[in-house]
Structures are given as C-alpha cells and as structure tokens.
Scaffold this motif. Structure first.
Motif, short mmCIF file in Angstrom:
data_model
loop_
_atom_site.label_atom_id
_atom_site.label_comp_id
_atom_site.label_asym_id
_atom_site.label_seq_id
_atom_site.Cartn_x
_atom_site.Cartn_y
_atom_site.Cartn_z
N GLU A 17 0.86 -1.19 0.00
CA GLU A 17 0.00 0.00 0.00
C GLU A 17 0.89 1.23 0.00
O GLU A 17 1.81 1.35 0.81
CB GLU A 17 -0.92 0.00 1.22
CG GLU A 17 -1.94 1.11 1.18
CD GLU A 17 -3.03 0.97 2.24
OE1 GLU A 17 -3.95 1.79 2.24
OE2 GLU A 17 -2.95 0.04 3.08
N ILE A 18 0.59 2.15 -0.91
CA ILE A 18 1.38 3.36 -1.06
C ILE A 18 0.47 4.56 -0.81
O ILE A 18 -0.62 4.65 -1.37
CB ILE A 18 2.01 3.44 -2.47
CG1 ILE A 18 2.92 2.21 -2.69
CG2 ILE A 18 2.79 4.74 -2.65
CD1 ILE A 18 3.51 2.11 -4.09
N ALA B 272 0.34 9.17 -9.38
CA ALA B 272 1.72 9.45 -8.93
C ALA B 272 2.60 8.21 -9.06
O ALA B 272 3.78 8.31 -9.42
CB ALA B 272 1.71 9.95 -7.49
N ILE B 273 2.03 7.07 -8.78
CA ILE B 273 2.78 5.81 -8.89
C ILE B 273 3.05 5.52 -10.37
O ILE B 273 4.16 5.15 -10.75
CB ILE B 273 2.02 4.67 -8.20
CG1 ILE B 273 1.89 4.98 -6.71
CG2 ILE B 273 2.71 3.33 -8.43
CD1 ILE B 273 0.83 4.19 -6.00
N TRP B 274 2.03 5.70 -11.19
CA TRP B 274 2.19 5.48 -12.63
C TRP B 274 3.28 6.39 -13.19
O TRP B 274 4.08 5.97 -14.05
CB TRP B 274 0.88 5.72 -13.36
CG TRP B 274 0.99 5.43 -14.83
CD1 TRP B 274 1.29 6.32 -15.83
CD2 TRP B 274 0.85 4.16 -15.45
NE1 TRP B 274 1.33 5.68 -17.04
CE2 TRP B 274 1.06 4.35 -16.84
CE3 TRP B 274 0.56 2.88 -14.98
CZ2 TRP B 274 0.98 3.31 -17.76
CZ3 TRP B 274 0.48 1.84 -15.91
CH2 TRP B 274 0.70 2.05 -17.28
N THR C 159 -5.19 6.06 -0.79
CA THR C 159 -3.94 5.34 -1.01
C THR C 159 -4.12 4.44 -2.23
O THR C 159 -5.20 4.36 -2.80
CB THR C 159 -3.56 4.50 0.22
OG1 THR C 159 -4.57 3.49 0.42
CG2 THR C 159 -3.43 5.36 1.47
N THR C 160 -3.05 3.79 -2.61
CA THR C 160 -3.11 2.87 -3.75
C THR C 160 -2.46 1.55 -3.37
O THR C 160 -1.38 1.53 -2.78
CB THR C 160 -2.38 3.47 -4.97
OG1 THR C 160 -2.99 4.72 -5.31
CG2 THR C 160 -2.43 2.53 -6.17
N ASN D 63 9.05 -2.95 -4.74
CA ASN D 63 7.83 -2.38 -4.17
C ASN D 63 8.16 -1.39 -3.06
O ASN D 63 7.61 -0.29 -3.00
CB ASN D 63 6.93 -3.48 -3.61
CG ASN D 63 6.38 -4.42 -4.66
OD1 ASN D 63 6.59 -4.24 -5.86
ND2 ASN D 63 5.70 -5.46 -4.21
N GLU D 64 9.07 -1.78 -2.17
CA GLU D 64 9.47 -0.90 -1.05
C GLU D 64 10.14 0.37 -1.57
O GLU D 64 9.89 1.46 -1.06
CB GLU D 64 10.40 -1.64 -0.09
CG GLU D 64 9.74 -2.73 0.72
CD GLU D 64 8.76 -2.22 1.77
OE1 GLU D 64 8.84 -1.02 2.15
OE2 GLU D 64 7.92 -3.02 2.22
N ALA D 65 11.01 0.22 -2.57
CA ALA D 65 11.71 1.38 -3.13
C ALA D 65 10.73 2.32 -3.84
O ALA D 65 10.84 3.55 -3.74
CB ALA D 65 12.81 0.92 -4.09
#
Length: 170
Positions: A34-35, A41-43, A126-127, A159-161
């Motif tokens: 979960e971000i 923003a993730i894209w 969140t995403t 994923n963490e980075a």
C-alpha cells in the motif's frame, strides 16, 4: 523401426509431454504494497523508466514505448545475482491502472513470464500496488525452482523502493 527413429520419437514425446505439463503447471509470484499516494503518482514513476537506475533495486533498466504491442528492453537483477536481459512485449498499458508484458526464453512455450503491475486506488486515497508474474512453459517448473525466491525478493525490494520514492515526493 531403427534405433535412431525410435530415439527421435521418444525425445519428441518427452518434449511434447514437458510442454503440455508446463502449460498446466504454471507458477506464480504475487506481491503487493500500500502506497500513500494516488495511482497517477505511482504510474508517473513507473512510466519514468529513464530514472529506474536511480531508485529501482530490481528492475535496473527498461527502455521502449509503454504501448500495447511494443517490445521493451529490460534488465533485471535480484540481490546478489547477475543481471538478466530480455525483450518482452507489452500486452496491457492502461495509465494509472495496469502495465503488463510477456517475455519468452528463446521462443514461446519454453519458459514464458507474464509480468504485471496493477494499481488499485482505495477509498482512503492510497493505492494498492500489485506486482505479479506467472511463469509457464516446458521449463517453468524447473526454472521457477531456481529463480522463484530471488525473483520474489526482487519484487518486494522494488515495491518498497517505489513506495519510498513516491511517498517522499507526495
């Protein structure tokens, strides 16, 4: 029937059986994180492939057009292992929703990997970022045993980075 033709028949039968088994015994890796950011923003970070070397511990290099049908040049590296280069074809590219490609070792049916990044926004803003891969083909069972754990660790590290990079900018 001669020894040679019998041997060829046996080898052909083994290859056909291995191919068939590989098609029905696919192996998968599924990770998620979960971000605290919107999917857009993730894209943006996923689409900014030129910066992967700056932050991505697993997907070291990605070049090409993130458009359905395009061929990408990809380099991955699991922690402690050497790099691996491949040229997958983009299957899905839905901005801020999903990027999916398929790659083959040699030709289709030997060892195939269908990789996806799926972004799902939550009601809390969140995403959920999911990174998955399904391996199939004649050698899937054998090769998965060799690379499965390292690949899953690489997904988790990425994923963490990605989470750290996106949340730092938010």
């Amino acid at each position: 029937m001669s020894f040679t033709s019998t041997s060829v028949s046996v080898v052909a039968a083994i290859l056909i059986a291995a191919y068939s088994i590989g098609q029905f015994t696919s192996k998968s890796i599924a990770t998620e994180i979960e971000i605290a950011a919107p999917a857009s923003a993730i894209w943006a970070e996923l689409a900014n492939t030129a910066d992967y070397a700056d932050w991505n511990p697993f997907l070291k290099y990605l070049s090409g057009d993130l458009r359905v049908g395009s061929t990408l040049a990809v380099t991955i590296q699991s922690i402690g292992n050497s790099t691996m280069d491949f040229t997958p074809t983009v299957l899905v590219s839905d901005e801020a929703q999903e990027l999916r490609w398929i790659g083959h070792l040699g030709f289709k049916g030997i060892f195939d990997g269908e990789h996806s990044f799926v972004l799902e926004e939550t009601p809390m803003g969140t995403t959920i970022f999911r990174q998955n891969e399904t391996f199939s083909g004649m050698l899937a069972f054998i090769l998965f045993a060799l690379i499965g754990n390292d690949t899953e660790s690489g997904f988790k590290a990425m994923n963490e980075a990605l989470k750290a990079r996106v949340e730092e900018k938010a």
